[in-house]
Scaffold this active site. Sequence first.
Site, PDB file in Angstrom:
ATOM      1  N   ARG A 244       0.741  -1.226  -0.114  1.00  0.00           N
ATOM      2  CA  ARG A 244       0.032  -0.035   0.101  1.00  0.00           C
ATOM      3  C   ARG A 244       0.707   1.164   0.142  1.00  0.00           C
ATOM      4  O   ARG A 244       0.266   2.306  -0.278  1.00  0.00           O
ATOM      5  CB  ARG A 244      -0.959   0.006   1.195  1.00  0.00           C
ATOM      6  CG  ARG A 244      -2.114  -1.014   0.892  1.00  0.00           C
ATOM      7  CD  ARG A 244      -3.088  -0.783   2.190  1.00  0.00           C
ATOM      8  NE  ARG A 244      -2.972  -1.545   3.297  1.00  0.00           N
ATOM      9  CZ  ARG A 244      -3.268  -1.345   4.683  1.00  0.00           C
ATOM     10  NH1 ARG A 244      -3.893  -0.275   4.884  1.00  0.00           N
ATOM     11  NH2 ARG A 244      -2.654  -2.011   5.618  1.00  0.00           N
TER      12      ARG A 244
ATOM     13  N   ASN B 254       1.403   1.569   7.005  1.00  0.00           N
ATOM     14  CA  ASN B 254       1.175   0.707   5.952  1.00  0.00           C
ATOM     15  C   ASN B 254       0.783   1.587   4.633  1.00  0.00           C
ATOM     16  O   ASN B 254       0.600   0.851   3.576  1.00  0.00           O
ATOM     17  CB  ASN B 254      -0.207  -0.261   6.172  1.00  0.00           C
ATOM     18  CG  ASN B 254       0.461  -1.245   7.321  1.00  0.00           C
ATOM     19  OD1 ASN B 254       1.202  -1.910   7.144  1.00  0.00           O
ATOM     20  ND2 ASN B 254      -0.290  -1.210   8.474  1.00  0.00           N
TER      21      ASN B 254
END
Length: 458
Positions: free
Chosen positions: A16, A229
């Site tokens: 991500r 993330n």
Amino acid sequence: MPDTHVVVLAAGKGTRMKSAEPKVLHHAGGLALIEHVLRAADSLQPSTVVVVVGHMAERVEDSLRKRLGLRFALQQPQLGTGHALLQAKPHLAGRSGTVVLLSGDVPLLRPATLQALVRTHESRGAAATVLTARVDRPDGYGRILREDGRIASIVEHKDATAAERAIDEINSGIYAFALEPLFDALASIGAANAQGEYYLPDLVRIYRERGLAVETVSLEDPREILGVNSRRELADVTTILNATRNEELMAAGVSIVDPACAWIDPDVVVGPDTVIHQNVYLEGRTRIGAGCEIHACVRIVDSTIDDGVIVQNFCVITESHIAAGARIGPFAHIRPQSDVGEGAHVGNFTELKKTTLGKGSKANHLSYLGDATIGENVNIGAGTITCNYDGTHKHPTVIEDGAFIGSDSQLVAPVRVGKGAYVAAGSSIVEDVPAGALGIARGKQVNKDGWVEKNRKK
């Protein structure tokens, strides 16, 4: 005290992040994410530190080479956290004590938290101790299932029932383990779950079934376990790190005009009664003395600024030293290996590169001084250039104490201007100017009477 060993998980790709850089090497608060984690682990004085690498393993290892004593374990392919920890087994064989498991993308974890985790784990004789937290939005986290108040198991979000997903106590992914039973238990973890991975949290259930003690330590501030993330999460933890750093400095007597937009790395030292204005960046191992004023939009990297220095707006100072009472800027560029003397002035649009500017000397306007040694109480006129590069090599310029360099002069290195000498404005000096002499190197002026009127008629 039992030995402490640290294992840091840093094998993930970080999809991500949408980056060619390994996730753990992205920076927040002046350091790579994994460096924040390793610094927190340093507080445990571990006997062994193992970093489990996988995605771009060589890149991660190369970035950490400066840290002596690190060991690296390769996880390939990545089959979950349990599988990752198992890769550290060769580095821990024959050892005893406590293993602390950390994630390389959790930069807000405090040393005090890790110390409390180990202290609780060892004082209670636990086989495993889990760091937990209660959060308002537990989506994505493993949930802590308890029986009679004690931890019974951990269920991952994707495998949890609706009732289990309603639990707000989460697994941080940070553990302390007794080393002796650890790897035998890891070998019994299965992959019968939604992701087909070997979940480390399954150890809690395995230990309970074997009658081994499992404990928990709950965090007061759940922000400590925020992982990164995505770019958005990277920005979030950067903001928290920056706010924490600036609060520490203000508590120590530094004035920060707007703490939300002053960015100060963790290794920077700032003396009391220094004032830092908006959009200032202090980076690396910079040292700022007491009673300084750093005005808006200044960047200082790996430099030493002594007491009482004023740095005006829009200056860049890199790998240099500014002595007490000096004045820099605005719009000055101090490049590496420069040394500005006590009380000296470097003014607007002046650039120094590998140059010493002596005590009380001034270069106030529009000058380039490169590879130069300039003595005390020298005046550098506007538009002066030391021509230090011949296309192949750099050459030095020496200007001795008390010299005066007239505006728009070029000093073609190698060249020396002697003590108290003058250089006439507009000169191109290619030979040494002796002490006390006047150097003039320009074309002779010719005035033609009546020239304007004659050419106007044409």
